[in-house]
Design an enzyme around this catalytic site. Structure first.
Site, PDB file in Angstrom:
ATOM      1  N   SER A 164       6.561   4.815   1.885  1.00  0.00           N
ATOM      2  CA  SER A 164       6.243   4.786   3.125  1.00  0.00           C
ATOM      3  C   SER A 164       6.664   3.310   3.886  1.00  0.00           C
ATOM      4  CB  SER A 164       5.010   4.457   2.503  1.00  0.00           C
ATOM      5  OG  SER A 164       4.600   3.519   0.883  1.00  0.00           O
ATOM      6  N   HIS A 194       4.076   9.905  -4.727  1.00  0.00           N
ATOM      7  CA  HIS A 194       4.453   8.664  -4.151  1.00  0.00           C
ATOM      8  C   HIS A 194       2.922   8.423  -4.112  1.00  0.00           C
ATOM      9  CE1 HIS A 194       5.230   5.079  -2.257  1.00  0.00           C
ATOM     10  NE2 HIS A 194       5.073   5.435  -1.083  1.00  0.00           N
ATOM     11  N   HIS A 242       9.813   6.025 -13.591  1.00  0.00           N
ATOM     12  CA  HIS A 242       9.874   5.026 -12.083  1.00  0.00           C
ATOM     13  C   HIS A 242      10.775   5.688 -11.699  1.00  0.00           C
ATOM     14  CE1 HIS A 242       9.525   1.063  -9.557  1.00  0.00           C
ATOM     15  NE2 HIS A 242       8.112   2.218  -9.900  1.00  0.00           N
ATOM     16  N   ARG A 251       3.040  -3.693 -13.180  1.00  0.00           N
ATOM     17  CA  ARG A 251       1.572  -3.731 -12.889  1.00  0.00           C
ATOM     18  C   ARG A 251       0.888  -2.627 -13.016  1.00  0.00           C
ATOM     19  NH1 ARG A 251       4.330  -1.016  -7.576  1.00  0.00           N
ATOM     20  NH2 ARG A 251       5.713   0.156  -9.522  1.00  0.00           N
ATOM     21  N   ASP A 299       1.033   3.649 -11.840  1.00  0.00           N
ATOM     22  CA  ASP A 299      -0.267   5.069 -11.611  1.00  0.00           C
ATOM     23  C   ASP A 299      -0.700   4.973 -12.596  1.00  0.00           C
ATOM     24  OD1 ASP A 299       0.071   5.401  -8.830  1.00  0.00           O
ATOM     25  OD2 ASP A 299       1.806   6.784  -9.541  1.00  0.00           O
TER      26      ASP A 299
END
Length: 299
Positions: A164, A194, A242, A251, A299
């Site tokens: 993105s 994504h 990742h 995160r 995620d």
């Protein structure tokens, strides 16, 4: 930090990202006040979104909503003015970007309410910062205000290499204005490799819970066997690995720490399962030998 919160506001993080400096309270207040003047969304945006089939994916609705705003692009107006100058064009890009950031949560809340709250729309609270206002508009509890602040800030950590961010840069390099560029970035974000991965991880975890842990506590032995069953069936464990990181995504750890420190969440059945998968999956994936990074991602 937001008043009464352990978390910073999104507006303060915006200031930090653009300047590299931790802002004073007065500087944050100025950004909050400025975004308040920018967050009013024209009614034709709501008309455009409502014209879509109600079962359209929320990302389609968001992309359409962003494109509907394009006619007011300050960058496009500057380019068409006959006075375009690349050396000062960043100023109109900044104006468009500020308008976009202020309006995105308003549009997203409208879409959420349209699809999942029977079109029950909650008005903007002029006294709240962006994250808190998003939580308020979608009818969430007081604690969710920090969830929104945390989530928006964590997901601003996207360097130019991902789909993105790269798409947004690429489209704007043709001097398409930020509305075209950002909408294109959203369309890339909607892909399952994504942004949609976030939705797919949740879907996978809920199905995992239903199949293996519906009426029992998720023990390490049970989850280990279930993960091996998954891998031996030729399936992957989504949310692990990742493209860049080779360690646990910080995160992910931020979200985990939030759950552990928020009353009621650490005892939630779904969180207990996610926590047990975190304790178990890296070892299983390492033994399996095919994952370059056996650690969880955002995620």
């Amino acid at each position: 930090k937001a008043k009464g919160s352990k978390y910073p506001t999104v507006e303060s993080f915006w200031y930090f990202l653009l300047t590299g400096d931790v802002p004073t309270q007065a500087q944050v207040d100025a950004v909050v006040a400025e975004w308040k003047t920018r967050q009013i969304v024209p009614s034709y945006v709501w008309d455009a979104i409502r014209a879509l089939p109600r079962d359209s994916h929320p990302m389609v609705m968001l992309s359409v909503g962003i494109l509907a705003l394009q006619k007011d692009s300050k960058f496009a107006a500057f380019y068409n003015s006959g006075k375009f100058n690349k050396m000062t064009a960043w100023e109109s890009v900044y104006e468009d970007a500020s308008d976009l950031c202020a309006r995105i949560p308003i549009i997203a809340a409208f879409i959420y309410n349209l699809k999942y709250r029977s079109d029950f729309q909650t008005a903007i609270d002029p006294n709240l910062d962006m994250g808190a206002n998003f939580a308020h508009m979608i009818g969430q509890c007081e604690e969710y205000k920090d969830v929104a602040r945390m989530y928006f800030i964590l997901h601003s950590d996207h360097e130019s290499g991902n789909v993105s961010a790269h798409t947004t840069h690429l489209v704007h390099s043709a001097l398409s204005d930020p509305y075209y560029a950002y909408s294109a970035g959203l369309n890339g974000l909607a892909g399952p490799l994504h942004g949609l991965a976030n939705q797919e991880v949740l879907d996978w975890t809920l199905k995992f819970q239903e199949k293996y842990c519906k009426d029992v506590e998720p023990t390490k032995e049970l989850v280990t066997k279930a993960l091996w069953d998954t891998l031996n069936a030729g399936q992957v464990v989504p949310g692990y690995g990742h493209a860049v990181l080779r360690k646990t995504d910080p995160r992910y750890m931020s979200q985990r720490e939030f759950c552990l420190n928020t009353p009621g969440l650490k005892d939630d059945k779904l969180f207990k399962l996610v926590a047990m998968i975190f304790e178990t999956a890296p070892g299983v994936l390492t033994e399996h030998g095919k994952a370059k990074n056996p650690w969880p991602n955002v995620d």
